[in-house]
Scaffold this active site. Structure first.
Site, mmCIF file in Angstrom:
data_model
loop_
_atom_site.group_PDB
_atom_site.id
_atom_site.type_symbol
_atom_site.label_atom_id
_atom_site.label_comp_id
_atom_site.label_asym_id
_atom_site.label_seq_id
_atom_site.Cartn_x
_atom_site.Cartn_y
_atom_site.Cartn_z
ATOM 1 C CG ASP A 1 -1.816 -1.249 1.226
ATOM 2 O OD1 ASP A 1 -2.337 -1.596 0.146
ATOM 3 O OD2 ASP A 1 -1.961 -1.886 2.287
ATOM 4 C CG HIS B 1 -3.608 -5.249 2.494
ATOM 5 N ND1 HIS B 1 -3.047 -4.346 1.617
ATOM 6 C CD2 HIS B 1 -3.777 -6.397 1.783
ATOM 7 C CE1 HIS B 1 -2.869 -4.923 0.448
ATOM 8 N NE2 HIS B 1 -3.312 -6.163 0.522
HETATM 9 N N1 LIG Z 1 -0.590 -8.510 1.690
HETATM 10 C C1 LIG Z 1 -0.603 -8.090 0.447
HETATM 11 O O1 LIG Z 1 -0.359 -6.916 0.166
HETATM 12 C C2 LIG Z 1 -0.903 -9.055 -0.662
HETATM 13 C C3 LIG Z 1 -0.607 -8.706 -1.991
HETATM 14 C C4 LIG Z 1 -0.850 -9.626 -2.999
HETATM 15 C C5 LIG Z 1 -1.433 -10.865 -2.705
HETATM 16 N N2 LIG Z 1 -1.715 -11.168 -1.411
HETATM 17 C C6 LIG Z 1 -2.280 -12.478 -1.049
HETATM 18 O O2 LIG Z 1 -1.259 -13.470 -1.068
HETATM 19 C C7 LIG Z 1 -1.822 -14.767 -1.252
HETATM 20 C C8 LIG Z 1 -1.041 -15.541 -2.300
HETATM 21 O O3 LIG Z 1 -1.150 -14.936 -3.559
HETATM 22 P P1 LIG Z 1 -0.439 -15.596 -4.853
HETATM 23 O O4 LIG Z 1 -0.748 -14.708 -5.992
HETATM 24 O O5 LIG Z 1 0.956 -15.928 -4.539
HETATM 25 O O6 LIG Z 1 -1.285 -16.951 -4.973
HETATM 26 P P2 LIG Z 1 -0.849 -18.308 -5.728
HETATM 27 O O7 LIG Z 1 -2.068 -19.155 -5.840
HETATM 28 O O8 LIG Z 1 -0.118 -17.977 -6.971
HETATM 29 O O9 LIG Z 1 0.194 -18.965 -4.719
HETATM 30 C C9 LIG Z 1 -0.194 -19.427 -3.467
HETATM 31 C C10 LIG Z 1 0.693 -20.615 -3.128
HETATM 32 O O10 LIG Z 1 0.313 -21.067 -1.829
HETATM 33 C C11 LIG Z 1 0.424 -22.485 -1.863
HETATM 34 N N3 LIG Z 1 -0.345 -23.058 -0.756
HETATM 35 C C12 LIG Z 1 -1.687 -23.226 -0.647
HETATM 36 N N4 LIG Z 1 -1.982 -23.822 0.513
HETATM 37 C C13 LIG Z 1 -0.810 -24.018 1.157
HETATM 38 C C14 LIG Z 1 -0.454 -24.601 2.398
HETATM 39 N N5 LIG Z 1 -1.378 -25.098 3.224
HETATM 40 N N6 LIG Z 1 0.846 -24.636 2.736
HETATM 41 C C15 LIG Z 1 1.796 -24.136 1.918
HETATM 42 N N7 LIG Z 1 1.524 -23.579 0.730
HETATM 43 C C16 LIG Z 1 0.234 -23.532 0.354
HETATM 44 C C17 LIG Z 1 -0.079 -22.892 -3.243
HETATM 45 O O11 LIG Z 1 0.338 -24.204 -3.590
HETATM 46 C C18 LIG Z 1 0.546 -21.801 -4.092
HETATM 47 O O12 LIG Z 1 1.805 -22.204 -4.589
HETATM 48 C C19 LIG Z 1 -3.288 -14.509 -1.621
HETATM 49 O O13 LIG Z 1 -4.090 -14.727 -0.487
HETATM 50 C C20 LIG Z 1 -3.309 -13.035 -2.009
HETATM 51 O O14 LIG Z 1 -4.571 -12.450 -1.819
HETATM 52 C C21 LIG Z 1 -1.462 -10.287 -0.405
HETATM 53 O O1 LIG Z 2 -5.811 -7.189 -4.234
HETATM 54 C C1 LIG Z 2 -5.529 -8.319 -3.855
HETATM 55 O O2 LIG Z 2 -6.380 -9.202 -3.724
HETATM 56 C C2 LIG Z 2 -4.099 -8.684 -3.591
HETATM 57 C C3 LIG Z 2 -3.401 -7.729 -2.691
HETATM 58 O O3 LIG Z 2 -4.011 -7.604 -1.442
HETATM 59 C C4 LIG Z 2 -3.149 -6.387 -3.311
HETATM 60 O O4 LIG Z 2 -3.315 -5.370 -2.628
HETATM 61 O O5 LIG Z 2 -2.713 -6.340 -4.478
#
Ligand SMILES: NC(=O)c1ccc[n+]([C@@H]2O[C@H](COP(=O)([O-])OP(=O)(O)OC[C@H]3O[C@@H](n4cnc5c(N)ncnc54)[C@H](O)[C@@H]3O)[C@@H](O)[C@H]2O)c1
Ligand SMILES: O=C(O)C[C@H](O)C(=O)O
Length: 345
Positions: free
Chosen positions: A177, A204
């Site tokens: 953010d 967030h």
């Molecule tokens: N905090 C933030 O600013 C922010 C920003 C972007 C995304 N996110 C969040 O991050 C998360 C992941 O996003 P992504 O794009 O990498 O998703 P993705 O699906 O590409 O990757 C997630 C990974 O987690 C693994 N996984 C699932 N269950 C698991 C478990 N029990 N143990 C270990 N690994 C496991 C999957 O196999 C996969 O490889 C989402 O919830 C997304 O909303 C947060």
């Molecule tokens: O927007 C989302 O779901 C992923 C992440 O929290 C973001 O801010 O990009």
């Protein structure tokens, strides 16, 4: 080909490398849970390029050994190991970790809110938090999995139930953010984004993301202000839409997660005055029942060193904060209630 040393020299500046060599006896094991995912892979890559990381431990329910084998060929000193998706695998991955980054879970598709991920991600985060509480109770736990506003309280409750909760060691990663708020203002004002550092407080998701432009000396008006606030609050949706069902922000999030981990490592290795906004167990609005809140946090060898107050805000920003606090309280209570009712095995 771009040699790893060149990459690390460009990503990590000369001052940082000098500072690191002064503290090069520090051993820092960093674990990534969800390491084979959209965020996990580039995040692991950036951590491999960070000279402060000495051991990189990668875990996922599928594919972590492959990611580890690939990254391990990069010619930086840290060791890399990918662990099998077994109870022993996750235990070994976590044992001795100083920092644990958790991007495990499902991302959004167009039309979904982060809260729509709750049903799937709550149990993933709860179960990984249990492993962390058992195997590395003193580690800094960095929660990336959404909805962060609820997954952080879930993690806290798991650590409390295990009798090892240290509020100074649990962080919701809200760095993206700040990265967005700083980039977007630089686009409006034609400034260098590297010189912008807009404070973003709250949580967030949507209205809980509150950028405090006034504290950086900016004052936008009318439609420009509304569009800026909306873009910061819904920057994640912009990426979700653009990816058209293939996930949410991964590359910018990897950069943001690596930046936060780097700040924690710097602070752990003795650097003073390291400040990052992050969502933590916070006293700032506890009197209003909001027990977690993101504000500027000074980091130290024990995690949270000092939680800075929100500071002076305009009447408009106070209005945003009021809405934020109401939503946050609901998100926090939802996480706490769910984990009490669903303690898992
Ligand atoms: N905090 C933030 O600013 C922010 C920003 C972007 C995304 N996110 C969040 O991050 C998360 C992941 O996003 P992504 O794009 O990498 O998703 P993705 O699906 O590409 O990757 C997630 C990974 O987690 C693994 N996984 C699932 N269950 C698991 C478990 N029990 N143990 C270990 N690994 C496991 C999957 O196999 C996969 O490889 C989402 O919830 C997304 O909303 C947060
Ligand atoms: O927007 C989302 O779901 C992923 C992440 O929290 C973001 O801010 O990009």
């Amino acid at each position: 080909m771009f040699a790893a040393r060149q990459v690390s020299q460009s990503v990590f500046g000369a001052a940082q490398r000098r500072a690191f060599s002064a503290t090069s006896n520090n051993l820092s094991k960093v674990a990534v849970l969800g390491a084979a995912g959209g965020i996990g892979q580039p995040l692991s890559l950036l951590l491999k390029l960070n000279p402060r990381v000495t051991e990189l431990a990668l875990y996922d329910i599928k594919g972590a050994p492959g990611v580890a084998a690939d990254i391990s060929h990069i010619n930086t000193k840290s060791t890399v190991k990918g662990y099998d998706p077994t109870p022993e695998g996750v235990r070994e991955c976590l044992t001795g970790a100083e920092i644990v980054l958790i991007p495990a879970g499902v991302p959004r598709k167009p039309g979904m809110t982060r809260d729509d991920l709750f049903n799937t991600n709550a149990s993933i985060v709860r179960d990984l938090a249990k492993h962390a509480a058992a195997s590395c109770p003193d580690a800094n736990i960095l929660i990336i999995s959404n909805p962060v506003n609820s997954t952080v309280p879930i993690t806290a409750e798991v650590f409390k139930a295990a009798g090892v909760y240290d509020p100074k060691r649990l962080f919701g990663v809200t760095t993206l953010d700040v990265v967005r708020a700083s980039r977007f203002i630089s686009q409006l004002k034609s400034t260098d984004p590297a010189n912008e550092n807009i404070t973003v407080v709250g949580g967030h998701s949507g209205a809980t993301i509150v950028p405090l432009l006034s504290q950086a000396g900016y004052s936008l008006e009318g439609a420009e202000k509304d569009e800026y606030i909306k873009r910061v609050q819904f920057g994640g949706d912009e990426v979700v839409q653009a990816k058209g069902g293939a996930g949410s922000a991964t590359l910018s999030m990897a950069m943001a997660g690596a930046r936060f981990a780097e700040s924690l490592l710097k602070a752990a290795q003795g650097e003073k005055g390291v400040i990052e906004p992050t969502y933590v167990d916070s006293p700032l609005y506890k009197d209003q029942g909001v027990t977690y809140f993101a504000s500027q946090v000074e980091l130290g060898p024990n995690g949270v060193e000092k939680i800075h107050p929100v500071g002076k805000v305009t009447e408009f920003e106070q209005g945003l904060l009021d809405v934020c606090l109401k939503d946050l309280k609901t998100n926090i209570e939802k996480g706490e209630k769910w984990v009490k009712e669903n303690p898992g095995n």
